[in-house]
Structure formats: C-alpha cells, structure tokens
Scaffold this motif. Structure first.
Motif, PDB file in Angstrom:
ATOM      1  N   ASN A  55       0.828  -1.214   0.000  1.00 30.02           N
ATOM      2  CA  ASN A  55       0.000   0.000   0.000  1.00 30.02           C
ATOM      3  C   ASN A  55       0.853   1.251   0.000  1.00 30.02           C
ATOM      4  OD1 ASN A  55      -2.396  -1.511   0.033  1.00 30.02           O
ATOM      5  ND2 ASN A  55      -2.248  -1.747   2.251  1.00 30.02           N
ATOM      6  N   VAL A  56       1.965   1.184  -0.752  1.00 28.55           N
ATOM      7  CA  VAL A  56       2.856   2.332  -0.871  1.00 28.55           C
ATOM      8  C   VAL A  56       3.102   2.644  -2.336  1.00 28.55           C
ATOM      9  CG1 VAL A  56       4.027   1.941   1.340  1.00 28.55           C
ATOM     10  CG2 VAL A  56       4.967   0.910  -0.731  1.00 28.55           C
ATOM     11  N   LYS A  57       3.438   3.891  -2.598  1.00 30.99           N
ATOM     12  CA  LYS A  57       3.875   4.340  -3.912  1.00 30.99           C
ATOM     13  C   LYS A  57       5.339   4.728  -3.770  1.00 30.99           C
ATOM     14  CE  LYS A  57       0.569   7.426  -3.898  1.00 30.99           C
ATOM     15  NZ  LYS A  57      -0.272   8.558  -4.253  1.00 30.99           N
ATOM     16  N   VAL A  58       6.143   4.319  -4.731  1.00 29.59           N
ATOM     17  CA  VAL A  58       7.569   4.615  -4.705  1.00 29.59           C
ATOM     18  C   VAL A  58       7.837   5.758  -5.667  1.00 29.59           C
ATOM     19  CG1 VAL A  58       9.877   3.662  -5.073  1.00 29.59           C
ATOM     20  CG2 VAL A  58       8.074   2.213  -4.134  1.00 29.59           C
ATOM     21  N   GLY A  59       8.496   6.811  -5.156  1.00 28.36           N
ATOM     22  CA  GLY A  59       8.817   7.986  -5.959  1.00 28.36           C
ATOM     23  C   GLY A  59      10.002   7.757  -6.875  1.00 28.36           C
ATOM     24  N   ARG A  60      10.544   8.842  -7.388  1.00 29.27           N
ATOM     25  CA  ARG A  60      11.660   8.735  -8.331  1.00 29.27           C
ATOM     26  C   ARG A  60      12.973   8.478  -7.598  1.00 29.27           C
ATOM     27  NH1 ARG A  60      14.787  13.124  -8.411  1.00 29.27           N
ATOM     28  NH2 ARG A  60      13.990  15.036  -7.519  1.00 29.27           N
ATOM     29  N   ARG A  61      13.865   7.790  -8.274  1.00 28.87           N
ATOM     30  CA  ARG A  61      15.192   7.493  -7.714  1.00 28.87           C
ATOM     31  C   ARG A  61      16.036   8.755  -7.651  1.00 28.87           C
ATOM     32  NH1 ARG A  61      17.610   1.915  -9.990  1.00 28.87           N
ATOM     33  NH2 ARG A  61      15.674   0.756 -10.124  1.00 28.87           N
ATOM     34  N   GLU A  62      16.845   8.836  -6.605  1.00 33.08           N
ATOM     35  CA  GLU A  62      17.809   9.929  -6.498  1.00 33.08           C
ATOM     36  C   GLU A  62      18.968   9.488  -5.620  1.00 33.08           C
ATOM     37  OE1 GLU A  62      16.421  12.734  -2.867  1.00 33.08           O
ATOM     38  OE2 GLU A  62      15.144  12.860  -4.638  1.00 33.08           O
ATOM     39  N   GLU A  63      20.126  10.055  -5.857  1.00 32.34           N
ATOM     40  CA  GLU A  63      21.259   9.792  -4.976  1.00 32.34           C
ATOM     41  C   GLU A  63      21.131  10.704  -3.776  1.00 32.34           C
ATOM     42  OE1 GLU A  63      25.161   9.800  -6.585  1.00 32.34           O
ATOM     43  OE2 GLU A  63      24.723   8.149  -7.952  1.00 32.34           O
ATOM     44  N   ARG A  64      21.310  10.127  -2.589  1.00 34.18           N
ATOM     45  CA  ARG A  64      21.149  10.895  -1.357  1.00 34.18           C
ATOM     46  C   ARG A  64      22.288  10.558  -0.405  1.00 34.18           C
ATOM     47  NH1 ARG A  64      15.336  10.176   0.948  1.00 34.18           N
ATOM     48  NH2 ARG A  64      14.837  11.149  -1.026  1.00 34.18           N
ATOM     49  N   SER A  65      22.883  11.585   0.188  1.00 35.26           N
ATOM     50  CA  SER A  65      23.907  11.370   1.212  1.00 35.26           C
ATOM     51  C   SER A  65      23.213  11.121   2.542  1.00 35.26           C
ATOM     52  CB  SER A  65      24.817  12.598   1.326  1.00 35.26           C
ATOM     53  OG  SER A  65      25.623  12.706   0.186  1.00 35.26           O
ATOM     54  N   LEU A  66      23.390   9.918   3.061  1.00 35.99           N
ATOM     55  CA  LEU A  66      22.805   9.537   4.335  1.00 35.99           C
ATOM     56  C   LEU A  66      23.931   9.345   5.347  1.00 35.99           C
ATOM     57  CD1 LEU A  66      20.236   6.965   2.882  1.00 35.99           C
ATOM     58  CD2 LEU A  66      19.809   9.327   3.545  1.00 35.99           C
ATOM     59  N   LEU A  67      23.585   9.020   6.578  1.00 35.03           N
ATOM     60  CA  LEU A  67      24.597   8.859   7.630  1.00 35.03           C
ATOM     61  C   LEU A  67      25.635   7.800   7.281  1.00 35.03           C
ATOM     62  CD1 LEU A  67      22.322   9.028  10.806  1.00 35.03           C
ATOM     63  CD2 LEU A  67      23.846  10.807   9.931  1.00 35.03           C
ATOM     64  N   THR A  68      25.238   6.797   6.497  1.00 31.60           N
ATOM     65  CA  THR A  68      26.148   5.698   6.166  1.00 31.60           C
ATOM     66  C   THR A  68      26.716   5.790   4.757  1.00 31.60           C
ATOM     67  OG1 THR A  68      24.236   4.365   5.559  1.00 31.60           O
ATOM     68  CG2 THR A  68      25.105   4.101   7.810  1.00 31.60           C
ATOM     69  N   GLY A  69      26.623   6.955   4.136  1.00 31.66           N
ATOM     70  CA  GLY A  69      27.189   7.138   2.804  1.00 31.66           C
ATOM     71  C   GLY A  69      26.132   7.491   1.774  1.00 31.66           C
ATOM     72  N   VAL A  70      26.559   7.459   0.516  1.00 31.99           N
ATOM     73  CA  VAL A  70      25.668   7.808  -0.590  1.00 31.99           C
ATOM     74  C   VAL A  70      24.897   6.560  -1.013  1.00 31.99           C
ATOM     75  CG1 VAL A  70      25.555   8.633  -2.967  1.00 31.99           C
ATOM     76  CG2 VAL A  70      27.204   9.639  -1.376  1.00 31.99           C
ATOM     77  N   HIS A  71      23.590   6.722  -1.134  1.00 29.27           N
ATOM     78  CA  HIS A  71      22.704   5.631  -1.540  1.00 29.27           C
ATOM     79  C   HIS A  71      21.779   6.145  -2.646  1.00 29.27           C
ATOM     80  CE1 HIS A  71      23.630   3.127   2.008  1.00 29.27           C
ATOM     81  NE2 HIS A  71      23.708   4.279   2.642  1.00 29.27           N
ATOM     82  N   THR A  72      21.374   5.251  -3.535  1.00 32.83           N
ATOM     83  CA  THR A  72      20.323   5.563  -4.496  1.00 32.83           C
ATOM     84  C   THR A  72      19.024   5.108  -3.841  1.00 32.83           C
ATOM     85  OG1 THR A  72      21.820   5.199  -6.348  1.00 32.83           O
ATOM     86  CG2 THR A  72      19.456   5.225  -6.834  1.00 32.83           C
ATOM     87  N   VAL A  73      18.143   6.058  -3.568  1.00 33.11           N
ATOM     88  CA  VAL A  73      16.897   5.787  -2.862  1.00 33.11           C
ATOM     89  C   VAL A  73      15.732   6.433  -3.593  1.00 33.11           C
ATOM     90  CG1 VAL A  73      18.063   5.656  -0.613  1.00 33.11           C
ATOM     91  CG2 VAL A  73      17.086   7.828  -1.359  1.00 33.11           C
TER      92      VAL A  73
END
Length: 121
Positions: A55-73
């Motif tokens: 019951n979720v919609k997934v948005g567009r992919r983007e590279e994001r800097s998170l606490l544990t490094g860069v992730h494509t989310v």
C-alpha cells in the motif's frame, strides 16, 4: 524468496498477523514480521529497516547522502493518503551497505503498531 533491487517486494495477506499501519490514514503498510532493525535514522527521527511494504507508492530514484554514505533511494508514500513514510533503498555505493538494497526505511513516527491481540470477554 529472492530479492530484486529493481522493484519492492509486496506482501499479499495479513490475516491475524501484527502489522504497521500509516499513522495518518490507518492503511496497512507492513507485517511486523518484516522488521529487520529498529536502529535506523529517518529524516524526522528513528526508523525501521523492513524487508517489504505494501500500500505504498515509490517515488523517483535519487542519490542521497545519508549517515552511512551515498545511496540511491526513492521516497515512499502511503497509497491511501500520500503521506511520506520513508524511502526504498535501490543501491548502496559502499559494499558494507549492500544489505540495505531492496529494503525499506520506514519512519517510526509515521507508523502505528497494530497488534492482533484478542481480549477475553
């Protein structure tokens, strides 16, 4: 069951199983059995790493800097009310973070823990 990093897994049934629901509209989001870890951080506080969500919609992919490094989310939104619930991990650049690929980070404050308790009357 195999895991694909291209598309989120979907659970089909919830009968009698404790779930997490959207705090805004009460749509079922995931089984509590899908919980991997409670020790994650979301945008607005603590988060849960989950194997799958529904019951979720997934948005567009983007590279994001998170606490544990860069992730494509991609941000994840409730299909019922369009409230942002967290994100889906498509790809991790660091090998040590690859275990997150194909998983969901759902923010604790945006969920309600629903139990399947039966009260004796």
């Amino acid at each position: 069951m195999s895991t694909s990093t291209d598309s989120p897994q979907v659970i089909q049934t919830y009968n009698g199983h404790p779930t997490f629901s959207c705090a805004n509209c009460a749509a079922t989001i995931s089984l509590q059995d899908e919980l991997i870890s409670k020790s994650f951080s979301g945008r607005d506080g603590r988060g849960y790493l989950m194997h799958s969500a529904v019951n979720v919609k997934v948005g567009r992919r983007e590279e994001r800097s998170l606490l544990t490094g860069v992730h494509t989310v991609a941000d994840v939104f409730c299909a019922g009310c369009n409230d942002r619930l967290g994100w889906y991990y498509h790809q991790a650049s660091d090998y040590a973070q690859k275990y997150k690929e194909g998983k969901f980070l759902l923010e604790r404050e945006r969920l309600v823990k629903e139990n399947a308790w039966k009260l004796n009357e």
